[in-house]
Design an enzyme around this catalytic site. Sequence first.
Site, short mmCIF file in Angstrom:
data_model
loop_
_atom_site.label_atom_id
_atom_site.label_comp_id
_atom_site.label_asym_id
_atom_site.label_seq_id
_atom_site.Cartn_x
_atom_site.Cartn_y
_atom_site.Cartn_z
N GLU A 113 3.16 5.16 13.92
CA GLU A 113 1.50 4.80 13.75
C GLU A 113 1.49 3.12 14.00
OE1 GLU A 113 -1.52 3.30 10.18
OE2 GLU A 113 0.78 3.05 10.09
N ASP A 126 5.28 4.83 9.46
CA ASP A 126 4.14 4.22 8.92
C ASP A 126 4.05 2.60 9.36
OD1 ASP A 126 1.59 4.00 6.90
OD2 ASP A 126 2.86 2.76 5.74
C1 NOJ Z 1 -1.14 3.27 7.06
C2 NOJ Z 1 -1.48 4.38 6.28
O1 NOJ Z 1 -2.03 5.44 6.97
C3 NOJ Z 1 -2.28 3.99 5.26
O2 NOJ Z 1 -3.10 5.10 4.65
C4 NOJ Z 1 -1.72 2.94 4.23
O3 NOJ Z 1 -2.55 2.44 3.45
C5 NOJ Z 1 -0.81 1.88 5.06
N1 NOJ Z 1 -0.46 2.19 6.21
C6 NOJ Z 1 -0.24 1.20 4.02
O4 NOJ Z 1 1.09 1.95 3.93
#
Ligand code: NOJ
Length: 554
Positions: free
Chosen positions: A243, A201
């Site tokens: 991500e 993440d």
């Molecule tokens: C990216 C995630 O996809 C999202 O859903 C989340 O709110 C943020 N990171 C914080 O972890």
Amino acid sequence: MINDLWYKNAIIYCLSVGTFMDADGDGVGDFKGLIRRLDYLQGLGVTAIWLMPFQPSPQRDNGYDVADYYGVDPRFGTLGDFVEFTNGCKQRGMRVLIDLVVNHTSDQHAWFQEARRDPKSRYRDWYVWSEKKPAHSEDGVVFPGVQKSTWTRDPLAKAWYFHRFYEFQPDLDTANPVVQAEILKIMGFWLQLGVSGFRMDAVPFVIARKGAGITKPVEQYDMLRSFREFLQWRQGEAIILGEANVLPNTDMEYFGETGERMQMMFNFQVNQHLFYALASSDTRPLARALKATEPRPATAQWGLFLRNHDELDLGRLTKTQRDVVFAAFGPDKNMQLYNRGIRRRLAPMLQGDRRRLEMAYSLMMTLPGTPVVRYGDEIGMGDDLSLPERNCARTPMQWSSEAQGGFTYSDSPVLPVIGDGAYSYEHVNVADQRRDPDSMLNWMERIIRMRKEVPEIGWGTFAILRVDTDEVLAMRYDWRGNAVLFLHNFGAVPREVTLRPGAEGTHDSLLVNLLSNDHSEPGTNGRHSVLLEPYGYRWFRVGGLDYLLRRSDV
Ligand code: NOJ
């Protein structure tokens, strides 16, 4: 190149345990329910499941606020259930990826609670503090309109703490070597329980320097190499899927020049331009995004997706392009989010038009990378815009036309099941679509099957071929002496394209249609003419039916 890089030809399916299948009837999906659905996922052709966070959490950000990295939230089951799940996947030849959310913890995490209570606590410097209110504390918020600042004062700590996301998600000081060691330990723990890697993440924020004096984040890319090295020492096949919504000129920093950092990243650049192409029928910016994200080490791979669990972020488009996408797919304010995106599911965005849905998924399956399918998309699920923020596109899976869509026996599901309108569970559900050979579900199963039989997409090199119109994207892939060609018509009108699919000077015989018997013979000039319906698409194998004989990986 060896064939062992499983992620090069995988079909990844993303789901959240809490909204997939509830076995114990308390309204919350659980591992026991998910285990009962593994045969369904295997039948669909999924080869890897990506689980969104399932660890203990106050659930204020859909589990992205982790309160204990070494457990399972009791609502979803136990660690024992988790191991049953990974074992069930293994038996069916499916791998498991899980979210690794280590940019921040929940404010309820014991580390943070101890850190705020005691300035001498060993956890104090696991977080990022400032005695005074930092200048620019309103800058850099990720959720504009909902999140007010990136620094919040904690009365107990008598200090300000940094949070890139919501105020209940204090950032870990990831530059602290002790925190880094803990991250490795978390990875090691889940590897031991059977996972094949992590969707990491918020990677750019994980590797950014953090602190009151820092106005512009500086990335510490080498941190990614140490994560990767650890993973591969422990378990050679394990990967990180990052991500990182970043500009193409930094992609190589994330992959590493020789592929020594992350193996996979989501391709946000292509995602946004793909939606622009769907909205405008102009494929040129998409073609440029594909070219811009082409350079990557041989072992690296893109994750290709249409919609995910967040808003469709359009922040990398120009204002004019963004307005075109808003007008086409999210014209109402209620469909938009954080001043940059659209929060709807794909099917309602495309007005449930089966031609456009097929074209979009066919495209996703044939772009350079590995497709990531979101649960419910295989049946064309819709959204519930009465739910706040991103929850509208996170409603429970619709299994049947029974009460609550067969998701739960409880009459109070964790999020409302869509029960009204064209996308209600009575109209859109797995059970009905299973029985209908022409359903979206069965179409998806067939296209996934074919995608797996075309390893050229995941492994090969691509070229974008010039055709008569910008409304059609023509791509050719080459790998190990075989070639495939894909055509996608983004326009609402039929288009005839003429092309020479092979490299100049080569003899192009038949184009074998992989999805029907409608093959294409070259004309006397050696060129092919293909008439595409509105939103039509074609998958061709270049040069005859004997390709299986030439395939050297089988
Ligand atoms: C990216 C995630 O996809 C999202 O859903 C989340 O709110 C943020 N990171 C914080 O972890």
